[in-house]
Design a protein around this motif. Structure first.
Motif, PDB file in Angstrom:
ATOM      1  N   ALA A 183      35.260  47.932  61.131  1.00 58.93           N
ATOM      2  CA  ALA A 183      35.207  46.901  62.168  1.00 58.93           C
ATOM      3  C   ALA A 183      34.496  45.657  61.658  1.00 58.93           C
ATOM      4  N   ALA A 184      33.454  45.864  60.856  1.00 57.71           N
ATOM      5  CA  ALA A 184      32.746  44.728  60.257  1.00 57.71           C
ATOM      6  C   ALA A 184      33.662  43.989  59.275  1.00 57.71           C
ATOM      7  N   VAL A 185      34.437  44.746  58.495  1.00 58.17           N
ATOM      8  CA  VAL A 185      35.417  44.141  57.583  1.00 58.17           C
ATOM      9  C   VAL A 185      36.426  43.313  58.387  1.00 58.17           C
ATOM     10  N   GLY A 186      36.882  43.869  59.506  1.00 53.07           N
ATOM     11  CA  GLY A 186      37.842  43.161  60.356  1.00 53.07           C
ATOM     12  C   GLY A 186      37.271  41.885  60.939  1.00 53.07           C
ATOM     13  N   ALA A 187      36.013  41.929  61.383  1.00 52.66           N
ATOM     14  CA  ALA A 187      35.373  40.737  61.945  1.00 52.66           C
ATOM     15  C   ALA A 187      35.269  39.639  60.893  1.00 52.66           C
ATOM     16  N   PHE A 188      34.873  40.026  59.675  1.00 48.88           N
ATOM     17  CA  PHE A 188      34.797  39.043  58.584  1.00 48.88           C
ATOM     18  C   PHE A 188      36.185  38.520  58.230  1.00 48.88           C
ATOM     19  N   GLY A 189      37.165  39.453  58.147  1.00 48.74           N
ATOM     20  CA  GLY A 189      38.530  39.058  57.792  1.00 48.74           C
ATOM     21  C   GLY A 189      39.123  38.099  58.795  1.00 48.74           C
ATOM     22  N   ALA A 190      38.899  38.342  60.098  1.00 46.16           N
ATOM     23  CA  ALA A 190      39.422  37.442  61.135  1.00 46.16           C
ATOM     24  C   ALA A 190      38.786  36.064  61.021  1.00 46.16           C
ATOM     25  N   THR A 191      37.488  36.025  60.725  1.00 50.94           N
ATOM     26  CA  THR A 191      36.795  34.745  60.541  1.00 50.94           C
ATOM     27  C   THR A 191      37.364  33.996  59.334  1.00 50.94           C
ATOM     28  N   PHE A 192      37.606  34.738  58.254  1.00 46.20           N
ATOM     29  CA  PHE A 192      38.164  34.138  57.034  1.00 46.20           C
ATOM     30  C   PHE A 192      39.558  33.559  57.303  1.00 46.20           C
ATOM     31  N   LEU A 193      40.404  34.320  58.015  1.00 47.90           N
ATOM     32  CA  LEU A 193      41.761  33.846  58.311  1.00 47.90           C
ATOM     33  C   LEU A 193      41.731  32.610  59.211  1.00 47.90           C
ATOM     34  N   THR A 194      40.800  32.581  60.143  1.00 45.12           N
ATOM     35  CA  THR A 194      40.655  31.407  61.016  1.00 45.12           C
ATOM     36  C   THR A 194      40.270  30.184  60.194  1.00 45.12           C
ATOM     37  N   ALA A 195      39.386  30.391  59.222  1.00 47.61           N
ATOM     38  CA  ALA A 195      38.982  29.283  58.341  1.00 47.61           C
ATOM     39  C   ALA A 195      40.159  28.813  57.492  1.00 47.61           C
ATOM     40  N   VAL A 196      40.963  29.764  56.981  1.00 44.42           N
ATOM     41  CA  VAL A 196      42.137  29.414  56.167  1.00 44.42           C
ATOM     42  C   VAL A 196      43.130  28.589  56.983  1.00 44.42           C
ATOM     43  N   GLN A 197      43.265  28.925  58.271  1.00 47.08           N
ATOM     44  CA  GLN A 197      44.190  28.194  59.151  1.00 47.08           C
ATOM     45  C   GLN A 197      43.644  26.827  59.556  1.00 47.08           C
ATOM     46  N   GLY A 198      42.400  26.542  59.156  1.00 41.35           N
ATOM     47  CA  GLY A 198      41.782  25.256  59.498  1.00 41.35           C
ATOM     48  C   GLY A 198      41.288  25.183  60.922  1.00 41.35           C
ATOM     49  N   LYS A 199      41.102  26.328  61.567  1.00 40.86           N
ATOM     50  CA  LYS A 199      40.678  26.362  62.977  1.00 40.86           C
ATOM     51  C   LYS A 199      39.208  26.750  63.146  1.00 40.86           C
ATOM     52  N   PHE A 200      38.509  27.018  62.038  1.00 39.88           N
ATOM     53  CA  PHE A 200      37.130  27.489  62.156  1.00 39.88           C
ATOM     54  C   PHE A 200      36.178  26.290  62.268  1.00 39.88           C
ATOM     55  N   LYS A 201      35.571  26.166  63.440  1.00 41.70           N
ATOM     56  CA  LYS A 201      34.604  25.100  63.707  1.00 41.70           C
ATOM     57  C   LYS A 201      33.411  25.709  64.459  1.00 41.70           C
ATOM     58  N   TYR A 202      32.346  24.936  64.533  1.00 36.16           N
ATOM     59  CA  TYR A 202      31.158  25.422  65.251  1.00 36.16           C
ATOM     60  C   TYR A 202      31.495  25.726  66.710  1.00 36.16           C
ATOM     61  N   LYS A 203      32.299  24.858  67.317  1.00 37.13           N
ATOM     62  CA  LYS A 203      32.690  25.057  68.717  1.00 37.13           C
ATOM     63  C   LYS A 203      33.477  26.358  68.880  1.00 37.13           C
ATOM     64  N   THR A 204      34.359  26.642  67.904  1.00 39.45           N
ATOM     65  CA  THR A 204      35.151  27.878  67.935  1.00 39.45           C
ATOM     66  C   THR A 204      34.251  29.098  67.813  1.00 39.45           C
ATOM     67  N   LEU A 205      33.328  29.056  66.847  1.00 41.71           N
ATOM     68  CA  LEU A 205      32.409  30.177  66.635  1.00 41.71           C
ATOM     69  C   LEU A 205      31.568  30.433  67.883  1.00 41.71           C
ATOM     70  N   LEU A 206      31.095  29.365  68.513  1.00 34.67           N
ATOM     71  CA  LEU A 206      30.281  29.503  69.722  1.00 34.67           C
ATOM     72  C   LEU A 206      31.075  30.155  70.848  1.00 34.67           C
ATOM     73  N   ALA A 207      32.331  29.722  71.023  1.00 31.70           N
ATOM     74  CA  ALA A 207      33.180  30.288  72.075  1.00 31.70           C
ATOM     75  C   ALA A 207      33.465  31.767  71.814  1.00 31.70           C
ATOM     76  N   VAL A 208      33.730  32.111  70.546  1.00 30.56           N
ATOM     77  CA  VAL A 208      34.002  33.506  70.190  1.00 30.56           C
ATOM     78  C   VAL A 208      32.775  34.369  70.445  1.00 30.56           C
ATOM     79  N   MET A 209      31.595  33.874  70.064  1.00 33.58           N
ATOM     80  CA  MET A 209      30.358  34.648  70.249  1.00 33.58           C
ATOM     81  C   MET A 209      30.036  34.844  71.725  1.00 33.58           C
ATOM     82  N   LYS A 210      30.282  33.814  72.530  1.00 34.71           N
ATOM     83  CA  LYS A 210      30.023  33.934  73.972  1.00 34.71           C
ATOM     84  C   LYS A 210      30.950  34.967  74.608  1.00 34.71           C
ATOM     85  N   GLU A 211      32.248  34.896  74.256  1.00 33.63           N
ATOM     86  CA  GLU A 211      33.210  35.839  74.840  1.00 33.63           C
ATOM     87  C   GLU A 211      32.941  37.261  74.362  1.00 33.63           C
ATOM     88  N   THR A 212      32.575  37.410  73.096  1.00 34.91           N
ATOM     89  CA  THR A 212      32.245  38.730  72.558  1.00 34.91           C
ATOM     90  C   THR A 212      31.032  39.307  73.264  1.00 34.91           C
TER      91      THR A 212
END
Length: 440
Positions: free
Chosen positions: A253-282
């Motif tokens: 699960a930890a590998v998956g969480a890192f992998g999803a973050t990496f893929l989001t960064a590759v897609q150019g969608k990883f921003k502080y606002k995105t990370l904050l929203a993901v952490m709040k929803e999680t």
């Protein structure tokens, strides 16, 4: 009188749930009141120790990590790319758009396991397109809702983690046992869609040829690779590491969480606002699960302290119910409960009560766990409180009514019950893959 106390506990709990009280606080509150009047102040010495034991369970760390993975993938834009590519790939055949929704639902299920995110994403992206292309609203909404719930049975799934923890079954075995039933369900969805397209072609038409003209040759291959490779790589990392014994489910699960973050960064969608929203929803989703878990732990302590499990086992044994008859009763109760309460509530209220009885009867708890997961999947689809129906209605165009959604989901509920029956009749569908992987 003592024998009536566990029954009174259940009646009080379900009555308060039906009146709309929050589940987590109802479970905990009712249990505290009954615990105090049954055991006195000693109850408050036992409860913290029991809660501490549950909350420090290493396996449960997988829950927030899988939730984080799912929510992060939702923000990555991979779902949108997958849906558009699959629509083009299957667009030449009648019902192709619906088939593409099921394929993407299965891939997202194996990547995220978050039902709400999948239904909302596919509802926003696919439903307007399907309606515009002439699809029947019932076919379109039924397909999206049912495909979105595949995350309940196709691993990695939060409900499989919770069921495995409660039943005392390895999470890795639960994941492996769910693979064949999950993809059998996908196959049954395909058969239904193709049947509708054959006998009611206007309800599930093909896409116009001019829209598919550019989707050929190397351009098609390049787009397919771009859409498929990222989610497949993530699935391989998460499930492959579990099945090969490289990582525990929690580590995967930890590998998956890192992998999803990496893929989001590759897609150019990883921003502080995105990370904050993901952490709040999680945090919100995880807090809900664990608050219900604390209440369920208090409920279980009181129920067992009242010898409720003993009375129930004696009742079952005294009534001479065969294991299959008892299984049928439990499946019926879980199915009906799914009309009114959430899968997490059913998991924490009903499963701890019936698990010891199944074990006493000598029934394989891995098989029971997968049957329960498949049954709980229907709770997202059954009116009046099916969450997938609410998720889709919230993002559906104004010309798609609640009646369309309710009518559209009926064939898929029947399909899920057929799949459940097949797995009951053929337990090897659950036990074969874990047995092979263990032997290797």
């Amino acid at each position: 009188m003592a024998e009536m106390m566990p029954l009174l506990l259940f009646i009080t709990l379900f009555a308060m749930l039906m009146f709309g009280f929050p589940v987590a606080f109802t479970l905990g509150g009712v249990s505290l009141i009954f615990g105090y009047f049954t055991f006195g102040m000693d109850f408050f010495n036992l409860l913290p120790l029991r809660i501490w034991g549950v909350m420090t369970n290493y396996v449960m760390i997988a829950v927030p990590l899988f939730v984080f993975m799912g929510v992060m993938l939702e923000k990555s834009g991979l779902a949108e790319e997958l849906l558009e590519t699959m629509a083009l790939l299957f667009g030449r055949v009648r019902g192709g758009l619906a088939i593409s929704v099921v394929v993407v639902g299965a891939l997202l299920a194996a990547s995220t396991g978050i039902v709400g995110a999948t239904v909302v994403t596919m509802g926003l992206l696919s439903l307007p397109t399907m309606i515009k292309r002439g699809y029947s609203p019932e076919v379109a909404t039924g397909t999206i809702c049912s495909a979105g719930t595949l995350g309940q049975i196709i691993p990695p799934s939060i409900v499989l983690v919770l069921l495995g923890s409660i039943l005392g079954v390895s999470i890795g075995d639960m994941f492996m046992g769910a693979v064949l039933p999950g993809f059998m369900l996908v196959g049954l969805y395909f058969i239904w869609i193709m049947t509708v397209a054959l006998f009611r072609p206007k309800a599930a038409p093909a896409m116009p040829a001019e829209e598919l003209a550019g989707f050929t040759g190397w351009a098609m291959i390049a787009r397919l690779l771009r859409a498929f490779l990222p989610p497949f790589a993530l699935i391989l990392c998460v499930l492959g590491s579990i099945f090969k014994g490289i990582a525990s489910p929690t580590e995967a699960a930890a590998v998956g969480a890192f992998g999803a973050t990496f893929l989001t960064a590759v897609q150019g969608k990883f921003k502080y606002k995105t990370l904050l929203a993901v952490m709040k929803e999680t945090t919100a989703l995880t807090s809900m699960v664990f608050t219900i878990l604390v209440g369920a732990t208090a409920f279980g302590l009181v129920f067992r302290g009242m010898d409720g499990d003993v009375y129930l086992r004696e009742l079952i044994v005294g009534s001479n119910l065969s294991p299959y008859t008892f299984l049928a009763v439990v499946m019926l109760v879980v199915f009906i409960a799914g009309f009114f309460i959430d899968f997490i509530e059913i998991t924490f209220i009903i499963v701890p009560v019936v698990a010891p009885i199944f074990q006493h009867m000598g029934i394989d708890l891995l098989w029971i766990g997968i049957l329960l997961a498949m049954n709980l999947q229907t709770s997202f689809l059954t009116p009046p409180f099916g969450f997938a129906l609410f998720f889709l209605k919230g993002v559906a165009p104004s010309n798609v009514t609640t009646a369309h959604i309710y009518k559209g989901i009926i064939p898929f509920i029947i399909i899920q019950l057929v799949a459940l029956t097949i797995v009951i009749l053929f337990p090897e569908m659950v036990t074969w893959l874990p047995g092979v992987m263990t032997a290797n």
